[in-house]
Write a protein that holds these residues in place. Structure first.
Motif, short mmCIF file in Angstrom:
data_model
loop_
_atom_site.label_atom_id
_atom_site.label_comp_id
_atom_site.label_asym_id
_atom_site.label_seq_id
_atom_site.Cartn_x
_atom_site.Cartn_y
_atom_site.Cartn_z
N PRO A 184 0.80 -1.23 0.00
CA PRO A 184 0.00 0.00 0.00
C PRO A 184 0.84 1.28 0.00
N ALA A 185 1.98 1.27 0.66
CA ALA A 185 2.81 2.47 0.70
C ALA A 185 3.43 2.79 -0.65
N VAL A 186 3.63 1.76 -1.48
CA VAL A 186 4.28 1.93 -2.78
C VAL A 186 3.27 2.32 -3.86
N LEU A 187 2.04 1.84 -3.74
CA LEU A 187 1.05 2.03 -4.80
C LEU A 187 0.81 3.50 -5.19
N PRO A 188 0.81 4.48 -4.27
CA PRO A 188 0.62 5.86 -4.71
C PRO A 188 1.62 6.31 -5.77
N PHE A 189 2.83 5.76 -5.75
CA PHE A 189 3.85 6.14 -6.72
C PHE A 189 3.62 5.42 -8.06
N PRO A 237 8.03 10.48 -8.77
CA PRO A 237 9.19 9.57 -8.75
C PRO A 237 9.43 8.98 -7.37
N LEU A 238 9.69 7.67 -7.34
CA LEU A 238 10.04 7.00 -6.09
C LEU A 238 11.56 6.96 -6.01
N ARG A 239 12.12 7.88 -5.21
CA ARG A 239 13.57 8.03 -5.07
C ARG A 239 13.95 7.92 -3.60
N PRO A 240 15.18 7.52 -3.29
CA PRO A 240 15.59 7.35 -1.89
C PRO A 240 15.67 8.67 -1.13
#
Length: 237
Positions: free
Chosen positions: A103-108, A114-117
């Motif tokens: 669930p935390a990843v799905l918004p991206f 962008p999903l970046r560190p």
């Protein structure tokens, strides 16, 4: 009598543990799956028959070739086994593949942000997660990766990265081993949670490319990886 496991027994044990760990961590629920490349036959891999990750056992494991065909074991396979077969075909360095819908990843996967560190452990998941959109090559589909062409397209998008996002669907994570792939997956989830919270507060200070490279090497292998895997296995009891 020796209790040392053979490479095949160890690989099968680890893929069962990987499913259970990610279910315990809340990364996998009813859906999602973990596979491991056959340690003696790189053209084959082990993946459970279609069942929820928490219910995976050695008895549910099937052996597949790189065309996604069952070569050993009985049961109904996951439709999305082609995610695994085509990544193994494209990436000889990969020993384990994980598909999840954290669930935390799905918004991206639905916003294009962008999903970046943004913290040191987030570097383990890579500098950026490329986004694969099934619409580009296949138009309207069920969103599932249910054949070889779709799996090959996804593998091409993944490229050399440890993670990728499936637009409006989920994510994939890979590693040289099940422990490594699980570590990447948990770090991806944790980084996504932190980034989402940070974006709500204001401007985000991302890791530099150099910081990502150095932090990933320090925190993603060797003793840190062994420490994380040991912790998760112990919690699984």
């Amino acid at each position: 009598m020796s209790t040392e496991l053979t490479p095949i027994e160890e690989a099968r044990r680890d893929v069962v543990l990987g499913n259970h760990i990610l279910a315990m961590e809340g990364v996998l629920d009813v859906f999602g799956h973990v596979s491991v490349r056959h340690p003696e036959r790189p053209d084959r891999f082990f993946l459970s028959r279609s069942t929820s990750p928490a219910q995976v056992t050695d008895e549910t494991l099937l052996e597949f070739d790189l065309d996604g065909k069952i070569v050993s074991g009985d049961g109904h396979p996951y439709l999305e086994r082609f995610i695994h077969s085509e990544i193994y075909r494209a990436r000889p360095d990969v020993g384990s593949v994980i598909h999840h819908h954290a669930p935390a990843v799905l918004p991206f996967a639905v916003t294009g942000v962008p999903l970046r560190p943004v913290f040191h452990m987030g570097a383990v998941a890579g500098e950026i997660s490329p986004i694969w959109d099934s619409q580009d090559d296949f138009g309207d589909t069920s969103m599932l990766v249910f054949n070889q062409p779709m799996g090959a397209s996804l593998a091409k998008c993944l490229g050399p990265h440890p993670t990728a996002l499936l637009k409006r669907h989920g994510a994939i994570c890979v590693g040289e081993s099940v422990p490594r792939a699980v570590h990447v997956t948990v770090c991806m989830r944790d980084n996504a949670q932190l980034l989402m919270q940070s974006l709500a507060m204001g401007e985000v200070d991302y890791l530099s490319p150099g910081e990502v490279e150095k932090s990933a090497k320090v925190n993603g292998y060797g003793r840190p990886l062994e420490r994380a895997w040991s912790h998760w296995v112990r919690r699984c009891g």
